[in-house]
Enzyme design. Structure first.
Site, PDB file in Angstrom:
ATOM      1  N   ASP A  79      78.325  38.385 -26.694  1.00  0.00           N
ATOM      2  CA  ASP A  79      77.073  37.655 -26.548  1.00  0.00           C
ATOM      3  C   ASP A  79      76.301  37.833 -27.863  1.00  0.00           C
ATOM      4  O   ASP A  79      76.684  38.620 -28.744  1.00  0.00           O
ATOM      5  CB  ASP A  79      76.275  38.143 -25.332  1.00  0.00           C
ATOM      6  CG  ASP A  79      75.291  37.062 -24.872  1.00  0.00           C
ATOM      7  OD1 ASP A  79      74.996  36.132 -25.654  1.00  0.00           O
ATOM      8  OD2 ASP A  79      74.792  37.149 -23.734  1.00  0.00           O
TER       9      ASP A  79
HETATM   10  C1  BGC Z   1      72.909  34.306 -24.019  1.00  0.00           C
HETATM   11  C2  BGC Z   1      74.258  33.648 -23.817  1.00  0.00           C
HETATM   12  C3  BGC Z   1      74.406  32.481 -24.758  1.00  0.00           C
HETATM   13  C4  BGC Z   1      74.207  32.963 -26.169  1.00  0.00           C
HETATM   14  C5  BGC Z   1      74.400  31.897 -27.222  1.00  0.00           C
HETATM   15  C6  BGC Z   1      72.607  34.584 -25.472  1.00  0.00           C
HETATM   16  O1  BGC Z   1      71.285  34.955 -25.662  1.00  0.00           O
HETATM   17  O2  BGC Z   1      72.870  35.504 -23.278  1.00  0.00           O
HETATM   18  O3  BGC Z   1      74.415  33.259 -22.478  1.00  0.00           O
HETATM   19  O4  BGC Z   1      75.669  31.890 -24.587  1.00  0.00           O
HETATM   20  O5  BGC Z   1      72.898  33.478 -26.295  1.00  0.00           O
HETATM   21  O6  BGC Z   1      73.351  30.996 -27.273  1.00  0.00           O
END
Ligand code: BGC
Length: 724
Positions: free
Chosen positions: A267
């Protein structure tokens, strides 16, 4: 052949190019959500292209647009030393240009096939807009409604969650990964993100291995079985070890036991956060810990590019491990045909043709109305009449355009959004039948708002109150202390209720709510989540009876916020509260620990009667199949759909078992007077769980079984699972 091509590439790559492939960076070349801060994006585009040219990036994310995507790809293919195409990813969660209901809302349909269709439509639009890969579906199980990201999930139940996880993966990816409209899916967040303590975002997860396995990991298995090739790790720790550097999770379990050979992406800056967790001392340590645990790709921190080459040179990271991750990523690019056609999904003509597909509007309307849960309908107040009835539509969501889509909608075509007012107007016979009054703002009173609302309610035959949570109350980092309506809206509801006008409440929400006072006591209550592009038409379809609501709650509505975490399938207490016996029982001082509306609950305009389930045998052989047949009849006056739910309970086991667990469900349509046998097949696989010793198996003995319209209704029958 393909394998040879990849091995030849790996043999030619420098350490820096290998580490570069494993980097995932924000796509500042293309506008990130077109209306947001274009200046900032333009400023960084040059740097990103330079990274691509230098072979220091494998994936870009959250940009959109086919023409600019071609330019990125041209630089990668023609100007970087090895010409490796980049993957273009984005968070396309519940729609691209056409917005479908939030995933939690769509799960309420209890129709995985519907989610598969909306995911397919989303993939068609996303790939036309220059994307290969979505960071979806979120398959986290959300048992605490304070947590904000339940809105992206399928709710509190494992069986429902698995069915929707698999359906969405199939829908995004389609039948052929090389097709120009196939969108790679990424089940996330691996793992147990929904189990953060007290529903507090980014907090700790302290969990039994059994619950981790049986509840939180199950939807990932379902998503992988459906063909997902990538996974995203979670921000949280699990029993003290951050998921993004958890060798047991990412290697022993995922690669070992589950034999997953796809790509694991972190993530956003999750590797960097190992330092804040106190699990790594510095950047280099964080890189080593995350990478050696099994995290293939690093999102946005830049740590892999900066530190992996040095770690390999010093011998701390074996070259073979680096090569294995690079190989997995290149295979993924190969699997979607990028080496043969780097410009796949980057066709400006297709992008223009796909900008607005009327068939997707129709699907969005159907998905939206199939997601609306009618909680209550006293005196058959609903459906309303299209003529001859004066309606006061009151509340901050009546005319609202900014809270239709729900969280994680980056690219929705706002010009097509249908407000509640527009939908209701379109359904009414005469404009004069409708009066619309906001009454209050989302979170604050309006001058004279309540007076105007009360006056309108007095003039009307029925007051329809459009209330709920602003959409930014759910999604990432939106944990709530109390899952209630904003005070200004509650005050509005109380004042309108005091007029005595019959009250319909339309809730807009990204989680289960605790309903109080006039809202709880309204004659009719419908949960409308965030329904997306076609909100107004879909709600009007239900409001005026063009569609009989057929959705059911995927999350329990508690009586009070303080009951969280509340989920229906909780383990049995040694002191359950029994009728007339409340002292020294498992209850709160103030209320029983029962829901206001249980998981699985929902009404329509038809009425259904269930006969007792019939079993092919009272004794299920170890390798046998229990055939459960239940006659369900529509005893109402209109056609409708019913979600027939099968629950089981294991009476005695080596671990305390849930009071009930959903094991199967079916949605059936019945004409008035029609009856049908609904047949379920249950085998010991449905009865298995992680036992006291951690082994996953069914235990012989007696089980209760319900076929019922919710998790809190029905009369059980029993059967016995015989030993092997
Ligand atoms: C979120 C994810 C997301 C990623 C990319 C993160 O802050 O937890 O679910 O895919 O950002 O945007």
């Amino acid at each position: 052949m393909a394998a040879d091509r990849i091995e030849a590439l790996i043999a030619r790559m420098t350490l820096e190019e290998k580490a570069g492939q494993l980097g995932v960076f924000a796509d500042m070349v293309r506008p990130f959500a077109p209306d947001v801060n274009p200046d900032a994006n333009v400023r960084n585009a040059g740097q990103v292209l330079e990274q691509v040219r230098a072979g220091r990036v494998g994936t870009l994310f959250n940009g959109v647009g086919a023409a600019a995507g071609r330019e990125i790809q041209r630089v990668a293919v023609e100007e970087s030393r090895l010409g490796i195409p980049v993957l273009l990813a984005a968070d396309v969660i519940h729609g691209m240009r056409t917005v479908f209901p939030i995933p939690l809302g769509e799960a309420a349909s209890f129709e995985p096939a519907l989610a598969e269709r909306s995911a397919r439509a989303t993939a068609i639009e996303a790939t036309a807009a220059g994307l290969h890969w979505t960071f979806a579906p979120a398959v986290d199980i959300a048992r605490d409604q304070r947590w904000g990201r339940g809105a992206e999930s399928s709710g509190e139940d494992v069986t429902l969650g698995c069915a929707f996880a698999a359906a969405r993966v199939r829908g995004f990816q389609g039948d052929d990964l090389r097709a120009h409209d196939a969108l790679l899916a990424t089940p996330k967040h691996f793992a147990a993100y929904g189990a953060v303590a007290a529903g507090l975002e980014y907090a700790q997860v302290d969990l039994s291995p059994q619950t981790l396995h049986d509840v939180h990991l199950a939807p990932f298995r379902a998503a992988l079985a459906a063909g997902a090739r990538t996974l995203m790790t979670a921000f949280n720790d699990i029993n003290g070890v951050p998921a993004s550097a958890n060798r047991w999770l990412l290697t022993d379990l995922l690669r070992g036991q589950w034999a997953f050979d796809g790509v694991v992406v972190s993530d956003y800056t999750a590797d960097m956060e190992l330092i804040a967790h106190g699990y790594a001392a510095d950047e280099r340590d964080a890189t080593a810990k995350a990478f050696l645990a099994g995290l293939d790709l690093s999102m946005q921190s830049g740590f892999y590019g900066a530190h992996l080459p040095g770690l390999v040179e010093s011998g701390q990271v074996p070259m073979a491990v680096l090569d294995a991750s690079v190989r997995r990523l290149l295979r993924l690019k190969e699997a979607i045909g990028l080496f043969d056609d780097p410009y796949r999904s980057l066709d400006p003509a297709r992008e223009a043709d796909t900008a607005h597909l009327p068939a997707h509007d129709a699907l969005a309307r159907d998905a939206a109305r199939r997601s609306i849960v009618l909680l209550k309908n006293e005196g058959a107040l609903l459906p309303l009449r299209r003529g001859g009835q004066k309606i006061a539509l009151i509340g901050p969501f009546a005319q609202d355009r900014d809270n239709l889509e729900g969280c994680w909608t980056l690219f929705g075509d706002k010009t097509r959004y249908v407000t509640l007012e527009a939908g209701v107007r379109a359904a009414l016979e005469a404009a004069a039948l409708l009066e619309v009054v906001p009454g209050c703002a989302l979170e604050a009173p309006l001058d004279g708002g309540i007076e105007a609302a009360v006056a309108a309610a007095r003039r009307a035959d029925v007051a329809v109150l459009a209330l709920g949570e602003p959409q930014r109350y759910s999604g990432e980092a939106q944990s709530r202390l109390e899952i209630v309506l904003p005070a200004a809206q509650q005050a509005l509801a109380e004042a309108v209720a005091a007029t005595g006008a019959p009250l319909v409440v339309l809730l807009r929400n990204g989680r289960a709510l605790a309903l109080h006072g006039a809202v709880r006591d309204a004659a009719a209550i419908a949960v409308t989540w965030y329904l997306g592009t076609q909100t107004g038409h879909a709600v009007a379809d239900v409001l005026f009876g063009a569609y009989s609501p057929s959705a059911r709650l995927p999350v329990s509505f508690p009586q009070h916020s303080g009951q969280q975490p509340f989920f229906y399938n909780r383990p049995r207490s040694g002191r359950p509260e029994l009728p007339g016996m409340a002292e020294f029982k498992s209850r709160w001082r103030e209320i029983s620990d029962a829901p206001l509306y249980p998981f699985g609950h929902g009404l329509g305009y038809a009425r259904f009667a269930y006969a007792a389930p019939r079993l092919n045998t009272p004794q299920l052989a170890w390798d046998g199949t229990l055939v459960v047949t239940t006659r369900v009849a529509n005893t109402g006056a209109v056609a409708g759909e019913e979600v027939v739910q099968l629950y089981v309970h294991d009476r005695v086991a080596s671990r305390v078992r849930p009071v009930r667990e959903l094991k199967a469900f079916a949605k059936i349509a019945l004409a008035p007077g029609e009856a049908r046998d609904v047949v379920f097949h249950i085998d010991r696989g449905h009865l298995a769980f992680s036992g006291a010793d951690g082994a996953y198996r069914a235990e012989p003995g007696v089980f209760d079984l319900w076929v019922a319209p919710s998790s809190a209704t029905g009369e059980p029958v029993d059967f016995e699972l015989l030993p092997a």
